[in-house]
Design a protein around this motif. Sequence first.
Motif, PDB file in Angstrom:
ATOM      1  N   VAL A   7       0.806  -1.222   0.000  1.00  0.00           N
ATOM      2  CA  VAL A   7       0.000   0.000   0.000  1.00  0.00           C
ATOM      3  C   VAL A   7       0.840   1.273   0.000  1.00  0.00           C
ATOM      4  CG1 VAL A   7      -2.010  -1.103   1.035  1.00  0.00           C
ATOM      5  CG2 VAL A   7      -0.282  -0.085   2.515  1.00  0.00           C
ATOM      6  N   GLN A   8       2.098   1.191   0.418  1.00  0.00           N
ATOM      7  CA  GLN A   8       2.965   2.368   0.425  1.00  0.00           C
ATOM      8  C   GLN A   8       4.030   2.294  -0.663  1.00  0.00           C
ATOM      9  OE1 GLN A   8       4.352   2.672   4.486  1.00  0.00           O
ATOM     10  NE2 GLN A   8       2.472   3.677   5.126  1.00  0.00           N
ATOM     11  N   GLY A   9       3.827   1.407  -1.655  1.00  0.00           N
ATOM     12  CA  GLY A   9       4.754   1.289  -2.766  1.00  0.00           C
ATOM     13  C   GLY A   9       5.926   0.355  -2.512  1.00  0.00           C
ATOM     14  N   GLU A  10       5.984  -0.244  -1.334  1.00  0.00           N
ATOM     15  CA  GLU A  10       7.064  -1.175  -1.016  1.00  0.00           C
ATOM     16  C   GLU A  10       6.872  -2.466  -1.806  1.00  0.00           C
ATOM     17  OE1 GLU A  10       3.843  -2.340   1.919  1.00  0.00           O
ATOM     18  OE2 GLU A  10       4.459  -0.547   0.837  1.00  0.00           O
ATOM     19  N   ARG A  11       7.973  -3.113  -2.151  1.00  0.00           N
ATOM     20  CA  ARG A  11       7.907  -4.357  -2.922  1.00  0.00           C
ATOM     21  C   ARG A  11       8.565  -5.475  -2.144  1.00  0.00           C
ATOM     22  NH1 ARG A  11       9.189  -0.931  -7.832  1.00  0.00           N
ATOM     23  NH2 ARG A  11       7.165  -0.679  -8.823  1.00  0.00           N
ATOM     24  N   TYR A  12       8.004  -6.676  -2.287  1.00  0.00           N
ATOM     25  CA  TYR A  12       8.560  -7.826  -1.595  1.00  0.00           C
ATOM     26  C   TYR A  12       8.106  -9.098  -2.296  1.00  0.00           C
ATOM     27  CZ  TYR A  12       3.935  -7.329   0.525  1.00  0.00           C
ATOM     28  OH  TYR A  12       2.583  -7.175   0.723  1.00  0.00           O
ATOM     29  N   PRO A  13       8.896 -10.200  -2.159  1.00  0.00           N
ATOM     30  CA  PRO A  13       8.523 -11.459  -2.793  1.00  0.00           C
ATOM     31  C   PRO A  13       7.561 -12.268  -1.934  1.00  0.00           C
ATOM     32  CG  PRO A  13      10.658 -11.699  -1.764  1.00  0.00           C
ATOM     33  CD  PRO A  13      10.225 -10.270  -1.538  1.00  0.00           C
TER      34      PRO A  13
END
Length: 101
Positions: A81-87
């Motif tokens: 929701v805050q633009g963070e990316r993760y696998p």
Amino acid sequence: MPKFRKRPVEIDAHQWFRNGDHPADGPADGEGDVVRYFRHPKYRGTETHDLCGRVWHEHGWIDTLEGGHTVCPGDWILTGVQGERYPCKPDIFEATYEAVG
């Protein structure tokens, strides 16, 4: 003990198999902007990753808020929701998310 439920939130998700699969990565023949080449002095490219059985050369690397993570072919790359990316592993993704619309 009190229990809590995760709020329903829509996210962007793209399944990754090789360099260039994420729309923000750029061309497949270069270093990705989101998922980069996996490089680690301990693991040579021809050795097999115990978790997924693929050679290390086929993996990617992503920087997250918690630090860097290995990306196995088939993992989903989520944008929070805050633009963070993760696998996210495919089985966890399937159990947690459903398509919208």
